[in-house]
Scaffold this motif. Structure first.
Motif, short mmCIF file in Angstrom:
data_model
loop_
_atom_site.label_atom_id
_atom_site.label_comp_id
_atom_site.label_asym_id
_atom_site.label_seq_id
_atom_site.Cartn_x
_atom_site.Cartn_y
_atom_site.Cartn_z
N LYS A 91 0.19 4.16 0.82
CA LYS A 91 0.15 5.10 1.90
C LYS A 91 0.38 4.58 3.16
CE LYS A 91 -4.53 5.07 0.76
NZ LYS A 91 -4.25 4.20 -0.32
N ASP A 92 1.07 3.50 3.07
CA ASP A 92 1.57 2.64 4.37
C ASP A 92 2.70 1.98 4.07
OD1 ASP A 92 1.96 1.47 6.86
OD2 ASP A 92 0.25 0.08 6.86
N ASP B 163 0.84 -1.21 -0.04
CA ASP B 163 -0.11 -0.24 0.01
C ASP B 163 0.84 1.30 -0.05
OD1 ASP B 163 -1.82 2.12 0.63
OD2 ASP B 163 -2.65 1.02 2.14
#
Length: 69
Positions: free
Chosen positions: A43-44, A41
């Motif tokens: 975003k992570d 991901d």
């Protein structure tokens, strides 16, 4: 037995299948590991990584496109 590759040196790129707008669901992939496709991901980036075999990559993408995953 499968061994997860050491991903500490992976070079990540945003998948062309991800959206380009802020807040879009985005994944990054690494092309550094022959026979496997690590996915994370965007975003992570310190979160978990899904490591797919080369033969599972296309069915995975197809499932995402079809909305079945």
């Amino acid at each position: 037995m499968r061994v997860t590759p050491d991903l500490s040196t992976a070079r990540w790129r945003k998948s062309s299948f991800s959206g380009n707008q802020a807040g879009d669901e985005c994944v990054e992939v690494s092309d550094d590991f022959p026979g496997t496709v690590p996915v994370r991901d965007s975003k992570d980036t310190t979160g978990p990584v899904l490591v797919l075999g080369e033969t599972a990559w296309q069915p995975f993408i197809n499932g995402l496109k079809e909305g079945s995953l």
